[in-house]
Design an enzyme around this catalytic site. Sequence first.
Site, PDB file in Angstrom:
ATOM      1  N   GLY A 135       0.795  -1.222   0.000  1.00  0.00           N
ATOM      2  CA  GLY A 135       0.000   0.000   0.000  1.00  0.00           C
ATOM      3  C   GLY A 135       0.831   1.277   0.000  1.00  0.00           C
ATOM      4  CG  ASP A 189     -20.400  29.682   5.680  1.00  0.00           C
ATOM      5  OD1 ASP A 189     -19.730  30.473   5.005  1.00  0.00           O
ATOM      6  OD2 ASP A 189     -20.176  28.453   5.723  1.00  0.00           O
ATOM      7  CE  LYS A 200     -21.674  26.278   7.437  1.00  0.00           C
ATOM      8  NZ  LYS A 200     -21.052  25.707   6.228  1.00  0.00           N
ATOM      9  NE  ARG A 244     -19.922  22.484   9.334  1.00  0.00           N
ATOM     10  CZ  ARG A 244     -20.496  21.783   8.375  1.00  0.00           C
ATOM     11  NH1 ARG A 244     -21.117  20.648   8.647  1.00  0.00           N
ATOM     12  NH2 ARG A 244     -20.468  22.193   7.122  1.00  0.00           N
ATOM     13  CB  SER A 302     -18.430  18.498   2.208  1.00  0.00           C
ATOM     14  OG  SER A 302     -18.089  17.220   2.645  1.00  0.00           O
TER      15      SER A 302
HETATM   16  C1  R5P Z   1     -17.351  25.319   5.455  1.00  0.00           C
HETATM   17  O1  R5P Z   1     -17.883  26.113   6.157  1.00  0.00           O
HETATM   18  C2  R5P Z   1     -17.289  25.433   3.955  1.00  0.00           C
HETATM   19  O2  R5P Z   1     -17.127  26.731   3.542  1.00  0.00           O
HETATM   20  C3  R5P Z   1     -18.509  24.810   3.314  1.00  0.00           C
HETATM   21  O3  R5P Z   1     -19.628  25.631   3.557  1.00  0.00           O
HETATM   22  C4  R5P Z   1     -18.731  23.431   3.872  1.00  0.00           C
HETATM   23  O4  R5P Z   1     -17.554  22.666   3.744  1.00  0.00           O
HETATM   24  C5  R5P Z   1     -19.858  22.741   3.151  1.00  0.00           C
HETATM   25  O5  R5P Z   1     -20.065  21.492   3.745  1.00  0.00           O
HETATM   26  P1  R5P Z   1     -21.403  20.716   3.490  1.00  0.00           P
HETATM   27  O6  R5P Z   1     -21.597  20.649   2.002  1.00  0.00           O
HETATM   28  O7  R5P Z   1     -21.152  19.352   4.082  1.00  0.00           O
HETATM   29  O8  R5P Z   1     -22.496  21.429   4.181  1.00  0.00           O
END
Ligand code: R5P
Length: 299
Positions: A35, A172, A195, A197, A226
Amino acid sequence: MIIVPGTSNEPLAFKLASALGARLARIEARRFPDGERYFRILDDVRGEDVVLLQSAALNPDEYLVEFLLAADAVKDLGAERLIGVLAYFPYARQDERFKPGEAVSLVTVLKLIRSVGVDHLITVDAHRHRVLDMESVLGVPHTDVSAMPLLARYAVASGLVDGERSVIIGPDAEAEQWAALAAHELGVEHSSLRKVRLGDREVEVETTRGIDVKGMDVLVVDDIISTGGTIREAYRLLRGLGAKRVVVGVTHALLVDNALAKILEEGVDDVFSTDTVPNPTTRVSVASALADGVRRALS
Ligand code: R5P
């Protein structure tokens, strides 16, 4: 000048070489049976300015190690200057010790990059929420080029948003910087949402004062998608506020957990992204922005 391509994104390395009129080095990259990675540069880099391009998304451990192996080899083989390009800079989200005992991965990665002799680091819209100055940890110059002007121009040129009756929104507070860059390019207004989280996959997005999107085309811009949770929440809010059309442009579309399907099912009108992470929404290349960054780094 020679471009050494990492295995993460050879098409982007090819485009960068072509934008710079540089040669693309031949490499041999493979894995040992256990690996571990093997990397060999087949062309002579002695006395050359070398640009090593990697985009360490989705498989960050592997691509980061390959970048470190390749960078160390380039310097050891006698390159004059080494420009390290991490089009997607990995491990940037853990940029602080939020809980006692946590590893601060951003700092660790910067120290590793410093240790292999990179003379200048170039990134694209690197995720810098709390550590705005990566250079102080890196100890060598760092240039962060932005894809936002390219994304904004694409949205208008392809008719996704009206160049005049549109507004740019960051989902955000940290995305305010991206929204400002895109808005500046188009000469329109921008704003950002708030935002909270709640976990790796869950967020809540709230409006901030003074946002008026009623009847407007909205371009939501961010550095990363993401799981798509942020964009879905932002979309619901903006539609609720009367936006006519909501399209999303991001630099790095990681699109994990079937994110694209979930975003489109929610009703988002379109999603597009750059080629730092090739994916079904890739429509904009960052090669020209990277080429400008490399030229500036070498001047
Ligand atoms: C983090 O605050 C980044 O700027 C993106 O907003 C974040 O990575 C998006 O993640 P997800 O698509 O999982 O909400």
